[in-house]
Design an enzyme around this catalytic site. Structure first.
Site, PDB file in Angstrom:
ATOM      1  N   LEU A 266       1.065  -1.193  -0.258  1.00 20.22           N
ATOM      2  CA  LEU A 266      -0.254   0.086   0.258  1.00 20.22           C
ATOM      3  C   LEU A 266       0.729   0.930  -0.422  1.00 20.22           C
ATOM      4  O   LEU A 266       1.541   1.589   1.075  1.00 20.22           O
ATOM      5  CB  LEU A 266      -0.681  -0.028   1.016  1.00 20.22           C
ATOM      6  CG  LEU A 266      -2.200   1.067   1.438  1.00 20.22           C
ATOM      7  CD1 LEU A 266      -2.747   0.825   0.346  1.00 20.22           C
ATOM      8  CD2 LEU A 266      -2.554   1.090   2.830  1.00 20.22           C
ATOM      9  N   ASP A 267       0.620   1.881  -0.718  1.00 20.06           N
ATOM     10  CA  ASP A 267       1.113   3.217  -0.966  1.00 20.06           C
ATOM     11  C   ASP A 267       2.653   3.190  -1.373  1.00 20.06           C
ATOM     12  O   ASP A 267       3.196   4.161  -0.791  1.00 20.06           O
ATOM     13  CB  ASP A 267       0.987   4.131   0.138  1.00 20.06           C
ATOM     14  CG  ASP A 267      -0.002   4.702   0.341  1.00 20.06           C
ATOM     15  OD1 ASP A 267      -1.097   4.532  -0.173  1.00 20.06           O
ATOM     16  OD2 ASP A 267      -0.831   5.068   1.473  1.00 20.06           O
ATOM     17  N   GLU A 268       3.439   2.665  -1.967  1.00 25.94           N
ATOM     18  CA  GLU A 268       4.618   1.743  -1.939  1.00 25.94           C
ATOM     19  C   GLU A 268       5.072   1.895  -3.320  1.00 25.94           C
ATOM     20  O   GLU A 268       6.093   1.495  -3.579  1.00 25.94           O
ATOM     21  CB  GLU A 268       5.136   1.047  -0.740  1.00 25.94           C
ATOM     22  CG  GLU A 268       4.544   0.999   0.245  1.00 25.94           C
ATOM     23  CD  GLU A 268       5.867   1.666   0.874  1.00 25.94           C
ATOM     24  OE1 GLU A 268       6.897   1.479  -0.045  1.00 25.94           O
ATOM     25  OE2 GLU A 268       6.000   1.944   1.764  1.00 25.94           O
TER      26      GLU A 268
END
Lengths: 288, 288, 288, 288
Positions: free
Chosen positions: C231-233
């Site tokens: 996530l969000d990476e």
């Protein structure tokens, strides 16, 4: 990017045509040059080709002093190229012109002394005596040429002679508050960088902060450009901007502007020193 | 900041003097008003005072319709103030002028329909039929006024009548590609917001992207301003800028510019709708 | 840059080596391809080579359906290249996921309908019914998949099937407020673009504006990135930032953030649609 | 804004309540103070009031040394205010800590020597001998405290003693590459400004440029903050950012970062020296 130690840097531009890039890279590679950086650009609106190629010279088959001749014969004339060749082994020689504002001259000297820039500064020229002591403390000869309406032409001739005598590659106008006459700008084409305290073409000429205040703009800026015969009209190398609001007095704008001015000037000088700048029709291509 | 539901918003400016702020806050507080937002600004260069104060009306001693009269009598005339009073309970009525570019009109209608802005849009006016379908799909009456050299004056008179008839508070020129004549700008002073696709005063007039390309600038921008009789010279409400390089063709600049234009226009409209804008000597104070 | 009509676009990267650029341009030129855009980049820190080359197919000697095979045989395998070939003649097919925030979906649909982007949008998927009417008015089939803890896996499987059935090239998460599970991100690697409302890696996860307010930062931003299992990476495609001050409440930050979010998302989508994006080690090279 | 010569500056904050602003301006005006600058802010999310008021002391009825006592008695205690009173007549005394990076120390000394800032710098402290010559040339005593794991606590105690002995108002960490221990940060609360070379909270800790490169971000920045016991967690005073792309190597990022670092640090120092900074819950209100 570092200023590598034994490389050639070729800056070239010409009308766009099939195979230019291929021809230039072929010239380097087939003569055993190792390309360490290559940038190219095609201006689609103008159909014009630009490139910068840097390669290691250690095993290059063509001797340094012959590269230009070979390149022109084999490539340049075929494509009607305008090109310059630079050797990274030669240390740029810089002259600084300054009047009374300290922020740019201090910033330039700091970068010089701290080895951020690998340059020589053989002379500082000023129309005021204010920074004589500063120059001396940084070990740089200071030349004082007071300018009046009457002596301007003669003083400039002396300055030009001095610049030529010292084999200066770049003249930096560090908020030099005199307008250069044509003899000066023509003597050193695309070799004089000026910093103007507005985002040109907005607020050209004197006192841009006052003009910006009066117009009520919400952004101000600074512009580093080559000085040409047309004041504030030379090719732009670097710009930056900063937001302002009604809360900013003219004095606030000047204070914030100083910080932008010195950074934009340094950015332009860096681009020039690294041979990242190509000029075409009063516009710059900056390879970074 | 939200558009609160039962508040008064006072915008005022006057020559700076001792005690103005004190007098105004005293006016509100002593009449049982609860200040929910107060901004003031002194332009030190002009020695001029500006303020915006917003207070809740629920327990305010002075009836809504009398606030202006009382304020003028007790405070305004004493300080030679120019002031406006707005009631947050009144929903702003907006008219949009558009020609053929879609980006601003779509953005404005999106903010309207999604309730990002709490406004009414009783009419869209255009010199082209292109967006008739769009207007209808958003449920907004569309008025087509084709403009030629010959009919311009008459068509504008009809537009002015329509705007007056609908009690419009704000006219938005969403890339409306006609120059308004004086009768129009004078009919709605400081009530028409235009978006210009450059960072004014740079590149005023037609085709700024081409001009910027030719000048070789490293930043472009957009400017939202009130339309006045002097083209592109009205008070600037909002500006923003974006970096460009040699890699940007004119087409790239236009593409990037569109995004900035619609955002800057919306920012200016928001400031106007929230009564955050004061004007003095062709400059704006924007309280945000 | 326009999406030209009959061109091939080759995106390739490999370990840096002498002569790669030369070999690729040779492949195009010697087969009678006219290069209309070429960008290359060498990551000096990683010693890795990247390029994008676009050429006209009208007189190209190798038939469209064989270009990939020939390129791999003659060039790709020699340099251990990873490459993709795209034909500008194929119109990208885009699916949009949305929840309840209007700003990104309105902006995307506006660009679609106004032909700013030359794409097809065969479906909008949502976990709420809110935008059913909007989708219908833009003539796009709307699929409602309410998500609960229990049905998430099954609903996603249906969504995946739908996406595959419609031959979707790109999925845009237009502030879709559900975390995608691994089955989804793995089904469409580097084909799902998400917009996160902070300047990642700062303020990953939920409620970045509140977190930013608490930390007291002076800049906020938005990040468009490929959705991956982390996530969000995922690889960042585009970011932008905006200044904030103590005068900005959380509500102000959200308001300003919305404008940045939709612009940054659109910028990333544009880069993807134009095949300007190369990915290496979770980083992107964006040729613009 | 200039540092005026005989003014009082009051910085105050307290829970928001009716009439605070009125009470404070009344205190100044009724005692014959001429307010030359007033800023106030209400944090709506926290319901907290902040203000900065500056007034001329020439005709003020309360003697300088009694202003604080009177203010606390008449206003401060009533509103549970936290407040500081500063006299513009007192010249700030600044200490600089530096290690081996030149850009910030050169910039600070330039502003000092050129009188851009009206301060005294009675000492420079360093854990390296590198800048001894520089300090001497600017006429500032240089104190060399080499730091090892074993001697850190003792060396810091000597540094603390030196700072107290010289009545230092502000300690500037000009890229000082040592983590201060708690005894140091606690000895000078909100009086030590550090510059971190990233846009905090992104990339806290060591080597942010490498981390940013690895994450593939499109913006980097710098953050000036008060040093507290929690590393890189103190109240942020100033930040700025700059765009980066795949074309920027780590070395390019460092080069560009240096320019941002020194400007952001200077901006924070300016705000502190002008008493524009209020702190509440680890956040700053910066009146400019």
């Amino acid at each position: 990017m570092k200023i590598a130690n034994d490389t050639a840097i070729l800056l070239a531009h010409c009308p766009d045509a099939k195979g230019i890039l291929h021809a230039v890279t072929d010239f380097v590679l087939s003569n055993n040059g190792n390309i360490i950086k290559l940038d190219e650009h095609v201006d689609e609106d103008e159909s014009h080709f630009f490139m910068r190629v840097q390669w290691e010279l250690s095993d290059f088959n063509i001797p340094k002093e012959k590269i230009g001749e070979y390149f022109e014969t084999l490539i340049g004339q075929k494509y009607e190229m305008k090109w310059e060749l630079h050797l990274s082994s030669s240390k740029p020689r810089v002259a600084i012109f300054v009047s009374k504002y300290p922020h740019c001259i201090y910033d330039l000297l700091s970068r010089y002394e701290s080895k951020e820039w690998n340059i020589d500064i053989p002379l500082i020229i000023s129309n005021h005596e204010k920074f004589q002591g500063l120059a001396e403390r940084f070990g740089i000869p200071f030349h004082y040429f007071p300018i009046s309406k009457d002596n301007k032409k003669d003083q400039e001739l002396k300055e030009i002679a001095l610049i030529k005598e010292h084999n200066i590659d770049l003249v930096i106008l560090a908020r030099y508050m005199q307008i250069l006459s044509h003899q000066m700008t023509e003597a050193f084409p695309m070799s004089i960088i000026n910093i103007h305290h507005s985002s040109l073409p907005a607020f050209a000429g004197a006192n841009p902060y006052k003009a910006a205040f009066t117009r009520g703009v919400k952004f101000m800026g600074a512009t580093a450009h080559y000085a040409t015969v047309d004041l504030d009209e030379g090719p732009i190398i670097a710009q930056d901007v900063f937001p302002i609001s009604h809360r900013d007095s003219i004095s606030d704008m000047k204070r914030k502007g100083r910080d932008i001015e010195k950074i934009v000037l340094a950015k332009a000088v860096w681009a020039h020193l690294n041979h990242n700048v190509l000029i075409y029709k009063n516009r710059t291509v900056i390879f970074d």
